[in-house]
Scaffold this motif. Structure first.
Motif, PDB file in Angstrom:
ATOM      1  N   GLN A 686      -1.115  27.811  13.713  1.00  0.00           N
ATOM      2  CA  GLN A 686      -0.939  26.807  13.125  1.00  0.00           C
ATOM      3  C   GLN A 686      -1.538  26.685  11.895  1.00  0.00           C
ATOM      4  O   GLN A 686      -1.140  25.749  11.265  1.00  0.00           O
ATOM      5  CB  GLN A 686      -1.121  25.548  14.041  1.00  0.00           C
ATOM      6  CG  GLN A 686      -0.446  25.795  15.368  1.00  0.00           C
ATOM      7  CD  GLN A 686       0.949  25.426  15.282  1.00  0.00           C
ATOM      8  OE1 GLN A 686       1.481  24.467  14.522  1.00  0.00           O
ATOM      9  NE2 GLN A 686       1.987  26.388  15.910  1.00  0.00           N
ATOM     10  N   LYS A 687      -2.571  27.619  11.568  1.00  0.00           N
ATOM     11  CA  LYS A 687      -3.266  27.699  10.452  1.00  0.00           C
ATOM     12  C   LYS A 687      -4.045  26.370  10.286  1.00  0.00           C
ATOM     13  O   LYS A 687      -4.328  25.772   8.996  1.00  0.00           O
ATOM     14  CB  LYS A 687      -2.267  27.762   9.127  1.00  0.00           C
ATOM     15  CG  LYS A 687      -1.752  29.166   9.160  1.00  0.00           C
ATOM     16  CD  LYS A 687      -0.805  29.324   7.906  1.00  0.00           C
ATOM     17  CE  LYS A 687       0.191  30.602   8.040  1.00  0.00           C
ATOM     18  NZ  LYS A 687      -0.659  31.888   8.382  1.00  0.00           N
ATOM     19  N   TRP A 688      -4.562  25.875  11.327  1.00  0.00           N
ATOM     20  CA  TRP A 688      -5.477  24.712  11.336  1.00  0.00           C
ATOM     21  C   TRP A 688      -6.856  24.985  10.796  1.00  0.00           C
ATOM     22  O   TRP A 688      -7.527  24.252  10.111  1.00  0.00           O
ATOM     23  CB  TRP A 688      -5.672  24.060  12.758  1.00  0.00           C
ATOM     24  CG  TRP A 688      -4.631  23.325  13.128  1.00  0.00           C
ATOM     25  CD1 TRP A 688      -3.205  23.293  12.799  1.00  0.00           C
ATOM     26  CD2 TRP A 688      -4.846  22.432  14.194  1.00  0.00           C
ATOM     27  NE1 TRP A 688      -2.619  22.302  13.588  1.00  0.00           N
ATOM     28  CE2 TRP A 688      -3.357  21.818  14.481  1.00  0.00           C
ATOM     29  CE3 TRP A 688      -5.521  21.977  15.175  1.00  0.00           C
ATOM     30  CZ2 TRP A 688      -2.929  20.943  15.400  1.00  0.00           C
ATOM     31  CZ3 TRP A 688      -5.443  20.966  16.099  1.00  0.00           C
ATOM     32  CH2 TRP A 688      -3.865  20.371  16.406  1.00  0.00           C
ATOM     33  N   VAL A 689      -7.278  26.468  10.871  1.00  0.00           N
ATOM     34  CA  VAL A 689      -8.528  26.885  10.656  1.00  0.00           C
ATOM     35  C   VAL A 689      -8.334  28.216   9.568  1.00  0.00           C
ATOM     36  O   VAL A 689      -7.073  28.688   9.483  1.00  0.00           O
ATOM     37  CB  VAL A 689      -9.323  27.330  11.694  1.00  0.00           C
ATOM     38  CG1 VAL A 689      -9.778  26.038  12.296  1.00  0.00           C
ATOM     39  CG2 VAL A 689      -8.569  28.142  12.632  1.00  0.00           C
ATOM     40  N   LYS A 690      -9.428  28.711   8.954  1.00  0.00           N
ATOM     41  CA  LYS A 690      -9.183  29.793   8.103  1.00  0.00           C
ATOM     42  C   LYS A 690      -9.499  30.903   8.962  1.00  0.00           C
ATOM     43  O   LYS A 690      -9.857  32.013   8.322  1.00  0.00           O
ATOM     44  CB  LYS A 690     -10.134  29.530   7.037  1.00  0.00           C
ATOM     45  CG  LYS A 690      -9.629  28.275   6.254  1.00  0.00           C
ATOM     46  CD  LYS A 690     -10.565  28.307   4.831  1.00  0.00           C
ATOM     47  CE  LYS A 690     -10.187  27.221   3.983  1.00  0.00           C
ATOM     48  NZ  LYS A 690     -11.004  26.876   2.613  1.00  0.00           N
ATOM     49  N   GLU A 691      -9.607  30.885  10.229  1.00  0.00           N
ATOM     50  CA  GLU A 691      -9.931  31.930  10.991  1.00  0.00           C
ATOM     51  C   GLU A 691      -8.791  32.843  10.987  1.00  0.00           C
ATOM     52  O   GLU A 691      -7.437  32.453  10.882  1.00  0.00           O
ATOM     53  CB  GLU A 691     -10.436  31.863  12.245  1.00  0.00           C
ATOM     54  CG  GLU A 691     -11.694  30.781  12.117  1.00  0.00           C
ATOM     55  CD  GLU A 691     -13.073  31.213  11.513  1.00  0.00           C
ATOM     56  OE1 GLU A 691     -13.077  32.659  11.311  1.00  0.00           O
ATOM     57  OE2 GLU A 691     -13.718  30.450  10.925  1.00  0.00           O
ATOM     58  N   GLU A 692      -8.924  34.195  11.614  1.00  0.00           N
ATOM     59  CA  GLU A 692      -7.784  35.162  11.581  1.00  0.00           C
ATOM     60  C   GLU A 692      -7.990  35.988  13.150  1.00  0.00           C
ATOM     61  O   GLU A 692      -8.976  36.078  13.771  1.00  0.00           O
ATOM     62  CB  GLU A 692      -8.031  36.224  10.667  1.00  0.00           C
ATOM     63  CG  GLU A 692      -7.782  35.741   9.300  1.00  0.00           C
ATOM     64  CD  GLU A 692      -7.945  36.942   8.271  1.00  0.00           C
ATOM     65  OE1 GLU A 692      -7.497  37.941   8.364  1.00  0.00           O
ATOM     66  OE2 GLU A 692      -8.640  36.641   7.134  1.00  0.00           O
ATOM     67  N   LEU A 693      -7.026  36.516  13.399  1.00  0.00           N
ATOM     68  CA  LEU A 693      -6.792  37.504  14.568  1.00  0.00           C
ATOM     69  C   LEU A 693      -7.039  39.046  14.261  1.00  0.00           C
ATOM     70  O   LEU A 693      -6.672  39.385  13.046  1.00  0.00           O
ATOM     71  CB  LEU A 693      -5.545  37.065  15.411  1.00  0.00           C
ATOM     72  CG  LEU A 693      -5.035  35.972  15.877  1.00  0.00           C
ATOM     73  CD1 LEU A 693      -3.593  36.029  16.325  1.00  0.00           C
ATOM     74  CD2 LEU A 693      -5.873  35.426  16.980  1.00  0.00           C
TER      75      LEU A 693
END
Length: 837
Positions: A686-693
Motif C-alpha cells: 500500500q506504500k504506507w511506509v518506505k520499506e521494501e520486500l
C-alpha cells in the motif's frame, strides 16, 4: 386408544425405515433402548444435532443400559462438557479396573505380557475435532446406539472382545457454532445450490474452537482445555486403536489410510505402523465401503508427518491412529459434479468406518497388543544404541517460560529430572519417541510438500537453550510444578520497587498494575542497585515503580504488588534509594513511563482466524488484558480514537480507499500499528511506509523448461514455506526485544513474506542470521535468495506514529513462548520507540 396405537406403529415404522439406511445388517435391537431418532425427535441426518443433545442421548444410554457408562474428561472454553461413553459387555465393565491394569502392562517396556483371549482390545472412536465437519458426531450417535442396543451376534462378539471409548465431539464449541448456522439456513424443501447461504458459512466458521484454534494441531502443543483433558484421559488408558474422523471438499469422495508417504527421511514411528498396520486395516475399509457402493481413495494428499494430529499422536504412543476424510455436504444437501451429496450419505460412510474399525481391531487383537508392547520396547532399545543419553537445559532467569515448557513435557508423561543448575530429560524412557519429538531437529527430508508443518521441535518453541549430552548425573524427578520456582516475597518500600522484566509473566504483571491505575516505567538502560534482597543488576526493560509518583497510597501499591506476585510468581524488589551502584539512576530520562495500551484487533472476512485467535487467546489467558475485536464490515463507523494500538494479522485486506486512509491517518496521529506476516506485506504494497520486500531480479531471457504436468502440484507446493524454524539476530537493546538476554533466538516461519532490512540503521529489530536454519523444510532458493537477506522484524514511521512489522508469526498456535514477548513488547512498548532519522 386405537388412534394412539396407530400413531405409535407409524412412528416405529418410520424410525425403523430411517435406521435401516444406516444399519439394516445388524438387527435385532433391544426395544427398551431408545434410538437416536426416538430420543431426538428427528431422523439422523435430517438436522444437525446440538452438542448438549448428543451428551443427553449418551447419558440416556448409560442410564438404561448396563453396557455403557458415561464420564466427563473436561470442559471447553465455553463450558461445554467433554464426555466419553465407555461401551462393552456388562462383565467387562464390572471388571474394568482389572482389565485396565492388564492392558497397561503392554505400555511398560520391561513387561513380557502376552495377549490372552479374555483381554479385550481398547478402542477410542473419536469424532468431530473440526466443528464444521459434522457428519462424524452424528455417526457417533449411531455407533453408540449400535453397540449399546444391538443383539446381533457380530456386535455381541465385538463387545466381548473390546472396550470402546466413544468420544462424540472433540470440539463442542466449534460444532455448536456450525450447528446453529446450518440449521438456521436449512431450507424446506432442502436447497442443493452450492451458492446458497447454508453451504457458505460466515467467518470465523465452525472449524475451530472458542479462540479459533485448530484442535487437530493441538495434541502435541496442549494449549487448549479440550486437548489437555483428552491427553490426560489418553495417558490413563493408552488405547490400541484411535479414529480421527474429518470432512473435506464436497467435490471429493472418501479417504482412509494408508496416508501419503511420511515426509520425514527417517520417521520416528515404527515402519510397521505406517505400512503393515495401515494396509491391514485398509483392506477392511475397502471391503465395507465397496459393500455400500461408496467411492474412496488412499495414499494421497494427507500425511502424518506432524505428530500433533489426532491420527498421528496415537502412533507415537504404541497405538494405531486412523484418519478418515469424508466429502462434505456443507449443510444438508448440495449439488456436486458427481450429483447431489446428502448429509445422511456422509454420515453413513463415517458410521460404516466406525463399525469396521472395531471389526478390524477385534480380529487382530493379539497383533495389536504385540505391536503395542514392541513399540515401547523398541524405544528403549533405540535409546540404548543412541549416543545421546539426555537433553539438558539450564533454569536461567525466565523461570515461568521454563515452567511452561516443563508442563509440556509432563503432560506427555515425559520424565524430567531437576539438577543443581537446571534440568535433564533422559532418552532412555518409555516416552523416548516423544523426547525425540521435543528436541530433535532435521534438515533432510524425503518429501518437499507437507499437509502441515515440517518442524515441531517444541524446545525451540520455548526458546530453550538445550544441548544433547552423552552422559549425565541423574537429578530429582519432577512431578509437580506448583512450587518448583518459589520467589522471595516482596518487601514493602516507601521509595520504589523494581520488577525483573526477564520473566515471561512480567508483561502480565505490567498489565495487572496498569489496570489498577499504577504508573509503571521501563528502564531503557541496565542498572545495578541495592535492594532489600541485596545488590542486583537489572536488565533492559526492567519495570520501575516509584511510590511517590502514584495516585494511590503506598499501602494500596504494596498490596497490589503482593497480589500480582502471588498471581504471576515474578521476582520483585523493594529499593530505598534511587542512586544506582552502576548504570542509570531511577530518576534518569532512560527510565520512561509506559503508556497503557488500548488495543484493538481487526477480524472478519479475509482475516486469518487462526492468527487473530492466537492474539486474542494470548491476551485473554496469559496477560488477562482485554482487546477489542473490530469486524472489518464495521470499519467505516468505528471510532478509532478509543484505541492507541491496532493489530492486523495475516489476511486479504480488500479495504476501500476511504477506510484505508482512515487507518493510515489514525497511525500518523501518534498511534501504533502492529502487522503480522501477510499484513506486513500489505502495508508495504500500500506504500504506507518506505520499506521494501526482498526480491531477486529474474533474467527475462530465461527460457522456461518444460516439465511434466502431473508434477505441477508437487513442484509448486515445495516453494511454499509450510512451517519451519529459523534463527534470527536480535537487538536486545531495542524496546521490542526487552526481556531477552540472548542475541540469537528461534522464530517460526510459515509464510513467504520476505522483509528487506530497513535503510534506517535503527529500525531493524531482528534479522535472520548467516546460517539461519534450525529445523524444517525450505528450498535452497528460498533459503539463500529470500530468507538470508531478509529481516524478521522492522519498524517504520508514519507521521507521528509507527508500524511494527513482523515477517513471522510470534504467536503461532499459542505455543511460541519464545517469541510471544516480541509481540507483547510491541503492544506495550511500541509507543516508546523513537526511530532516529
Amino acid at each position: 386408544m386405537l388412534k394412539k396405537l396407530l400413531v405409535v406403529v407409524l412412528l416405529c415404522t418410520s424410525t425403523l425405515s430411517a435406521q435401516d439406511y444406516f444399519y439394516k445388517k445388524i438387527h435385532p435391537f433391544n426395544s427398551e433402548i431408545p434410538s437416536p431418532e426416538a430420543f431426538l425427535g428427528y431422523g439422523i441426518g435430517e438436522h444437525h444435532t446440538r452438542h448438549d443433545l448428543i451428551v443427553a442421548y449418551l447419558q440416556k444410554l448409560a442410564e438404561v443400559s448396563d453396557r455403557a457408562t458415561l464420564t466427563e474428561y473436561g470442559k471447553t472454553h465455553e463450558g461445554r462438557k467433554l464426555v466419553m461413553l465407555t461401551v462393552s459387555t456388562p462383565e467387562n465393565l464390572q471388571n474394568i479396573d482389572v482389565l485396565k491394569e492388564k492392558h497397561l502392562e503392554f505400555t511398560k517396556p520391561e513387561s513380557n505380557s502376552k495377549a490372552t483371549p479374555d483381554l479385550p482390545i481398547f478402542i477410542n472412536l473419536a469424532y468431530n475435532v473440526h466443528g464444521n465437519e459434522p457428519s462424524s458426531s452424528e455417526a457417533a450417535l449411531l455407533t453408540a446406539y449400535t453397540f449399546v442396543a444391538s443383539n446381533n451376534p457380530e456386535i455381541i462378539n465385538y463387545l466381548k472382545n473390546a472396550v470402546l471409548f466413544i468420544d462424540p465431539t472433540i470440539n463442542p464449541d466449534g460444532r455448536d457454532r456450525h450447528t446453529q448456522y446450518a440449521n438456521a439456513y436449512q431450507g424446506n424443501p432442502l436447497v442443493a445450490d452450492p451458492q446458497d447461504a447454508e453451504h457458505n458459512e460466515y467467518w470465523p466458521r465452525g472449524r475451530t474452537n472458542h479462540y479459533w484454534f485448530d484442535l487437530n494441531r493441538d495434541w502435541l502443543l496442549a494449549i487448549n482445555p479440550e486437548s489437555r483433558g483428552k491427553l490426560n484421559w489418553y495417558h490413563e488408558w493408552y488405547p490400541n486403536v484411535v479414529t480421527d474422523f474429518h470432512e473435506m471438499g464436497s467435490q471429493s469422495s472418501y479417504f482412509f489410510e494408508p496416508m501419503k508417504d511420511n515426509g520425514s527421511l527417517d520417521p520416528i514411528m515404527p515402519k510397521k505402523n505406517y505400512e503393515d498396520l495401515n494396509n491391514l486395516f485398509a483392506g477392511y475399509y475397502a471391503k465395507s465401503l465397496d459393500s455400500i457402493g461408496s467411492l474412496y481413495f488412499t495414499k494421497e494428499v494427507f500425511d502424518g508427518t506432524y505428530p500433533g494430529y489426532g491420527s498421528s499422536y496415537p502412533d507415537l504412543q504404541g497405538g494405531l491412529g486412523l484418519l478418515f476424510e469424508q466429502a462434505s455436504s456443507r449443510g444438508h444437501k448440495q449439488t456436486t459434479a458427481f450429483g447431489e451429496i446428502t448429509f445422511p450419505f456422509t454420515i453413513r460412510n463415517q458410521y460404516t468406518s466406525s463399525i469396521t474399525t472395531v471389526k478390524a481391531a477385534v480380529e487382530n487383537k493379539e497383533l495389536m497388543y504385540d505391536y503395542q508392547l514392541e513399540f515401547f520396547k523398541s524405544g528403549i532399545a533405540k535409546a540404548e544404541k543412541s549416543k545421546i543419553k539426555a537433553y539438558s537445559f539450564k533454569t536461567g532467569t525466565d523461570k515461568n517460560r521454563i515452567k511452561a515448557f516443563l508442563d509440556k513435557l509432563l503432560i506427555h508423561r515425559i520424565k524430567v529430572e531437576q539438577t543443581e543448575d537446571g534440568f535433564v530429560v533422559p532418552t532412555k524412557q518409555a516416552q523416548y519417541r516423544m523426547v525425540q519429538t521435543m528436541f530433535e531437529t532435521y534438515d533432510k527430508y524425503r518429501d518437499s510438500v507437507y499437509y502441515d508443518a515440517s518442524a515441531w521441535s517444541v524446545a525451540n518453541f520455548f526458546n530453550i537453550d538445550y544441548k544433547a549430552i552423552g552422559t549425565y548425573k541423574p537429578g530429582k524427578p519432577v512431578s509437580d510444578l506448583k512450587n518448583i520456582f518459589p520467589v522471595a516475597p516482596i518487601s514493602q518500600s516507601n521509595y520504589a520497587y523494581v520488577i525483573d522484566y526477564d520473566d515471561y509473566n512480567a508483561v502480565a504483571v505490567l498489565n495487572f498494575l496498569q489496570q489498577k491505575e499504577i504508573t509503571v516505567s521501563s528502564a531503557f538502560k541496565p542498572f545495578t542497585i541495592a535492594t532489600a534482597n541485596g545488590n542486583k543488576t537489572f536488565n533492559y526493560g526492567s519495570l520501575v515503580i516509584p511510590v511517590a509518583a502514584q495516585k494511590k497510597d503506598s499501602n494500596y501499591l504494596y498490596k497490589a504488588l503482593q497480589q500480582a506476585q502471588e498471581e504471576y510468581n515474578v521476582p520483585m524488589y523493594a529499593v530505598n534509594s534511587g542512586f544506582s551502584l552502576k548504570g542509570v539512576d531511577l530518576g534518569s530520562g532512560y527510565i520512561s513511563p509506559i503508556k497503557k495500551p488500548k488495543a484493538a484487533l481487526l477480524i472478519g472476512d479475509g482475516v486469518s482466524s487462526y492468527e487473530a485467535g492466537e492474539v486474542w487467546h494470548l491476551l485473554d489467558t496469559r496477560v488477562h488484558m482485554p482487546i477489542s475485536k473490530l469486524p472489518i464490515r464495521n470499519l467505516a463507523r468505528i471510532d478509532f480514537s478509543k484505541y492507541n494500538v491496532l493489530v492486523m494479522v495475516s489476511g486479504r485486506y480488500q479495504l476501500d480507499q476511504k477506510t484505508t486512509e482512515k487507518i493510515k491517518s489514525w497511525v500518523a496521529q501518534g498511534n501504533t500499528l502492529i502487522t503480522i506476516a501477510n499484513a506486513s506485506k500489505w502495508i508495504i504494497d500500500q506504500k504506507w511506509v518506505k520499506e521494501e520486500l526482498t526480491k531477486i531480479e529474474k533474467d527475462t531471457a530465461d527460457i522456461t523448461i518444460r516439465k511434466p504436468y502431473v508434477d505441477a502440484r508437487e513442484n509448486l507446493g515445495k516453494n511454499s514455506v509450510g512451517g519451519a524454524i529459523f534463527k534470527v539476530d536480535l537487538d536486545t537493546t531495542h524496546p521490542i526485544a526487552f526481556g531477552y538476554t540472548n542475541e540469537q533466538i528461534p522464530v517460526y516461519k510459515n509464510n513467504s513474506v520476505w522483509l528487506k532490512p530497513s535503510k534506517n540503521a535503527y529500525a531493524t529489530v531482528a534479522k535472520y542470521t548467516k546460517d539461519p536454519h534450525i529445523d524444517g523444510f525450505i528450498t535452497e532458493e528460498n533459503l539463500n535468495n529470500f530468507l538470508k537477506p531478509s529481516a524478521s522484524i522492522i519498524i517504520s514511521k508514519i507521521g507521528g506514529g509507527k508500524v511494527i512489522m513482523f515477517a513471522d508469526n510470534p504467536n503461532f498456535r499459542g505455543s511460541w513462548y519464545g517469541t510471544n514477548r516480541l509481540f507483547l513488547n510491541a503492544l506495550f512498548l511500541g509507543n516508546q520507540v523513537n526511530i532516529p532519522e
